[in-house]
Design a protein around this motif. Structure first.
Motif, PDB file in Angstrom:
ATOM      1  N   ASN A   1      37.031  38.883  40.690  1.00 42.73           N
ATOM      2  CA  ASN A   1      37.667  39.500  39.948  1.00 42.73           C
ATOM      3  C   ASN A   1      39.154  39.279  39.898  1.00 42.73           C
ATOM      4  O   ASN A   1      39.753  38.530  40.633  1.00 42.73           O
ATOM      5  CB  ASN A   1      37.878  41.107  40.629  1.00 42.73           C
ATOM      6  N   ASN A   2      39.859  39.603  38.757  1.00 42.19           N
ATOM      7  CA  ASN A   2      41.360  39.386  38.922  1.00 42.19           C
ATOM      8  C   ASN A   2      41.973  40.779  39.184  1.00 42.19           C
ATOM      9  O   ASN A   2      41.416  41.500  39.613  1.00 42.19           O
ATOM     10  CB  ASN A   2      41.937  39.260  37.073  1.00 42.19           C
TER      11      ASN A   2
ATOM     12  N   CYS B   1      45.495  36.654  29.517  1.00 46.68           N
ATOM     13  CA  CYS B   1      45.011  36.471  30.890  1.00 46.68           C
ATOM     14  C   CYS B   1      43.824  35.286  30.895  1.00 46.68           C
ATOM     15  O   CYS B   1      43.179  35.284  29.729  1.00 46.68           O
ATOM     16  CB  CYS B   1      44.680  37.673  31.539  1.00 46.68           C
TER      17      CYS B   1
ATOM     18  N   ALA C   1      41.061  32.455  33.398  1.00 47.03           N
ATOM     19  CA  ALA C   1      40.701  32.029  34.730  1.00 47.03           C
ATOM     20  C   ALA C   1      41.212  30.685  34.920  1.00 47.03           C
ATOM     21  O   ALA C   1      42.058  30.754  35.952  1.00 47.03           O
ATOM     22  CB  ALA C   1      39.128  31.857  34.865  1.00 47.03           C
TER      23      ALA C   1
ATOM     24  N   ILE D   1      36.905  39.854  34.768  1.00 52.75           N
ATOM     25  CA  ILE D   1      38.181  39.720  34.267  1.00 52.75           C
ATOM     26  C   ILE D   1      38.436  40.686  33.172  1.00 52.75           C
ATOM     27  O   ILE D   1      37.955  40.781  32.142  1.00 52.75           O
ATOM     28  CB  ILE D   1      38.211  38.235  33.769  1.00 52.75           C
TER      29      ILE D   1
ATOM     30  N   CYS E   1      42.003  42.236  31.078  1.00 52.26           N
ATOM     31  CA  CYS E   1      43.373  42.534  30.729  1.00 52.26           C
ATOM     32  C   CYS E   1      43.604  43.028  29.441  1.00 52.26           C
ATOM     33  O   CYS E   1      42.726  43.666  28.835  1.00 52.26           O
ATOM     34  CB  CYS E   1      44.111  41.232  30.709  1.00 52.26           C
TER      35      CYS E   1
ATOM     36  N   ILE F   1      39.185  32.781  28.756  1.00 53.38           N
ATOM     37  CA  ILE F   1      38.561  32.736  30.188  1.00 53.38           C
ATOM     38  C   ILE F   1      39.003  31.112  30.790  1.00 53.38           C
ATOM     39  O   ILE F   1      39.476  30.969  31.691  1.00 53.38           O
ATOM     40  CB  ILE F   1      37.419  33.173  30.340  1.00 53.38           C
TER      41      ILE F   1
ATOM     42  N   ILE G   1      33.542  40.270  31.253  1.00 52.90           N
ATOM     43  CA  ILE G   1      34.807  40.219  30.712  1.00 52.90           C
ATOM     44  C   ILE G   1      34.985  41.086  29.664  1.00 52.90           C
ATOM     45  O   ILE G   1      34.037  41.381  28.858  1.00 52.90           O
ATOM     46  CB  ILE G   1      34.865  38.687  29.868  1.00 52.90           C
TER      47      ILE G   1
END
Length: 647
Positions: A219-220, A308, A310, A347, A349, A461, A480
């Protein structure tokens, strides 16, 4: 606020603020190595008590306990000053905006083993230091003449090469990056768990030979309490302190107001947020107790409010502009990038689009590059620093930004490493408007930018661009989600940054794998294709989704054996989703090495492939250059750093 400082003192009374610079080899620290070499130098929390651990000589290191980077320097100061470095120890230019990393590596031939431990930014430091990487692969986070401050002064920029960062272990909470670097060579990052980063796990600009292999991202960060404008508040406060010491003042809303009054109000605002987030309200601003702070800074989605990722691989300079169009020369592009066998999940955002007011074709940003925000982009009560009748509306951040701009215009603030002035573009006409009790402004807004006017790009990503030779293979990507709302509509123009293809806003877009301005390998006169092979993509949510996106003038790439699961269908009103998108002008005319080759083994059919042909014409190109012109350097997005790509 004395009570707040005493409260902090009680909580941190056990912190050992001792000198923790690099020790000599032969340390007596307890060796608890499991996977790391036995003779690697042990790193413990004491080594970070005074701030960033600087590694400027070759060596092998290992974590010997879980590290929480929380370098409080003076508990008696306001919270935005508690973490300021000791400039007798740290370079005033590089560290002028604070500790930008837990570990800064500027040497060649360095290995670091996480050794089944974790290293992360503390919750308090992550709140107050918004630009941060757990590992920075240089002695500065920006190149010379790039960034919101002059980070490289008399000391030369020194980047790391031949660096390995190895798991198992965790690189945790960071306000920006897990690993960040510029102009690096031969970087290996493998078998690491990255979690709770806000912008990217790994972001490397102009890197040759990068190997990002076997990492896991569960996870972020999903507990971000504030939006980007809080950083503007903390940064502009330092100008307020200087103006207070000068006994400066000006009319605001027709009433003479001292810098001391504006500064103290801003300090109280920042400390109210910190008190709520860190102690009283469990990670959130208390809306009932501090309604103004909540209105200004509350993060409704609790994830980072801008682009954002990865993993990001980019050409020279920061990756804050739009997507690249064509390759740079060999000294400015990345090469031989391998992103292989990583697991990326969960992820999220959102884009907090910030309508940027434009005066005489110039976006109004403050002395740190933050936008002077007059309104929110949301349809609800959105008046931040302008009333519905067009008069100025006071708030602690805007007051300080405008007062600072006026002092700069009066020649009272001189550019220096801690209080640079050349980035400020707030116009005298804005200062005059805010000074008056009844002057009316009819603003024009440039859209498609965030709180620093970085180009809005939605989510990507894995992003690779301006690159010769890459392998994106065996990555498993799922879960996502782009949480963005609708784009702002009252726009007079759009910020397209360095992108020459997409003029519309990209607030809700998701690109899972995006490559732009790329080509194949070309070493020792033997050419071969770059590859996007055997990646699995599923469970993606957003307004417009593309599994694999080939952008710009790209060539020499093989795309095969990829699975893009589109078992879900676009909701009504959404743009269509595509497994693969490429541009008609890429070289796909033959079976030669320069062609983009779409193999026969991808698990998506032709209906899920989109081919675009919307290259911007020369007139559009000229308009972009005009909109991003800096009078000192010409076209400021040559390094991708709008609004401060170069100074």
């Amino acid at each position: 606020m004395k009570g707040f400082s005493l409260f902090l003192a009680a909580l941190y009374m056990n912190a050992l603020l001792v000198d923790g610079r690099l020790a000599k080899s032969g340390s007596n620290k307890n060796d608890r190595s499991i996977h790391a070499p036995y003779d690697a130098f042990c790193l413990v929390n004491d080594d970070f008590a005074k701030g960033t651990l600087i590694i400027n000589t070759p060596g092998t290191y290992k974590l010997c306990e879980d590290i929480v980077f929380d370098p409080i320097q003076n508990i008696e100061l306001p919270i935005m000053e508690m973490y300021l470095p000791d400039f007798k120890v740290y370079d005033r230019n590089a560290y002028g905006l604070g500790f930008f990393a837990a570990i800064a590596i500027s040497a060649s031939n360095v290995e670091i083993y996480l050794n089944n431990h974790s290293i992360e930014q503390s919750e308090g430091h992550a709140l107050m230091q918004r630009f941060f990487a757990v590992f920075e692969l240089a002695n500065s986070p920006f190149l010379k003449s790039v960034g919101p401050s002059q980070f490289v002064g008399n000391v030369e920029f020194e980047s790391a090469s031949n660096v390995g960062i190895y798991g198992p272990g965790i690189i945790g909470r960071s306000a920006h990056h897990g690993v960040h670097g510029n102009d690096n060579k031969n970087i290996t990052i493998r078998d690491i768990t990255f979690k709770d980063f806000e912008v990217a796990a790994v972001s490397l600009n102009n890197v040759d030979d990068a190997f990002i292999i076997g990492n896991t991202i569960p996870n972020n960060r999903h507990d971000v309490p504030i939006v980007g404008s809080f950083s503007a508040a903390t940064q502009v406060s330092h100008y307020g302190k200087a103006l207070k010491e000068m006994n400066f003042g000006m009319d605001i809303k027709g009433v003479y107001t001292s810098a001391a009054e504006v500064y103290e109000r801003l300090v109280a605002t920042i400390e109210n947020v910190a008190y709520d987030v860190l102690f009283r309200n469990k990670g959130f601003i208390n809306e009932k107790k501090h309604p103004e702070e909540y209105f200004l800074f509350h993060n409704k989605n609790s994830v980072v409010d801008g682009p954002c990722y990865a993993f990001v691989i980019h050409g020279k300079g920061p990756a804050v502009g739009g997507f690249g169009f064509e390759l740079s020369d060999s000294s400015k592009m990345s090469s031989n990038i391998q992103i292989i066998d990583n697991v990326i999940e969960n992820i999220k955002c959102w884009t907090n689009e910030v309508p940027a007011v434009v005066i005489e074709d110039v976006v109004q940003n403050d002395a740190r590059g933050a936008i002077l925000q007059l309104i929110k982009s949301t349809p609800e009560d959105n008046f931040l620093a302008i009333n519905s009748d067009g008069t100025y509306k006071r708030n602690p951040v805007a007051d300080m930004q405008i007062m600072t701009a006026y002092a700069i215009q009066q020649g009272l603030l001189n550019d220096n490493p801690n209080l640079q002035t050349v980035v400020n573009t707030i116009s005298p006409s804005i200062v005059k408007w805010a000074s008056s009790s009844n002057d009316v402004l009819v603003p024009q807004y440039r859209c498609n930018g965030d709180s620093m006017h970085h180009t809005v790009k939605g989510m990507t990503i894995i992003r690779v661009e301006d690159c010769e030779g890459f392998k994106i293979s065996g990555n498993n990507i799922k879960g996502i989600e782009n949480l963005s709302g609708e784009p702002f509509e009252n726009c007079s123009s759009f910020h397209a940054g360095a992108s020459k293809e997409d003029t519309s806003t990209q607030v809700g877009n998701v690109r899972v794998i995006s490559v732009a301005a790329v080509t194949g390998y070309n070493t020792d006169k033997i050419a071969s294709k770059s590859i996007i092979v055997s990646n699995e993509i599923k469970d993606v949510q957003g307004k417009s989704i593309c599994g694999i996106d080939l952008q710009g003038k790209s060539d020499s790439c093989l795309i095969d054996y990829n699975i893009v699961d589109y078992s879900f269908m676009p909701e009504e009103g959404m743009e269509e989703n595509f497994a693969l998108r490429l541009r008609k002008f890429v070289d796909n005319s033959s079976d030669g090495i320069k062609a983009i080759e779409i193999g026969a083994h991808n698990e998506f059919d032709k209906s899920q492939i989109q081919i675009l042909n919307n290259v911007l014409d020369e007139e559009r190109m000229r308009r972009l250059e005009h909109l991003h012109r800096n009078l000192n350097i010409g076209n400021e997005w040559k390094l991708g750093g709008c609004p401060f790509g170069g100074r």
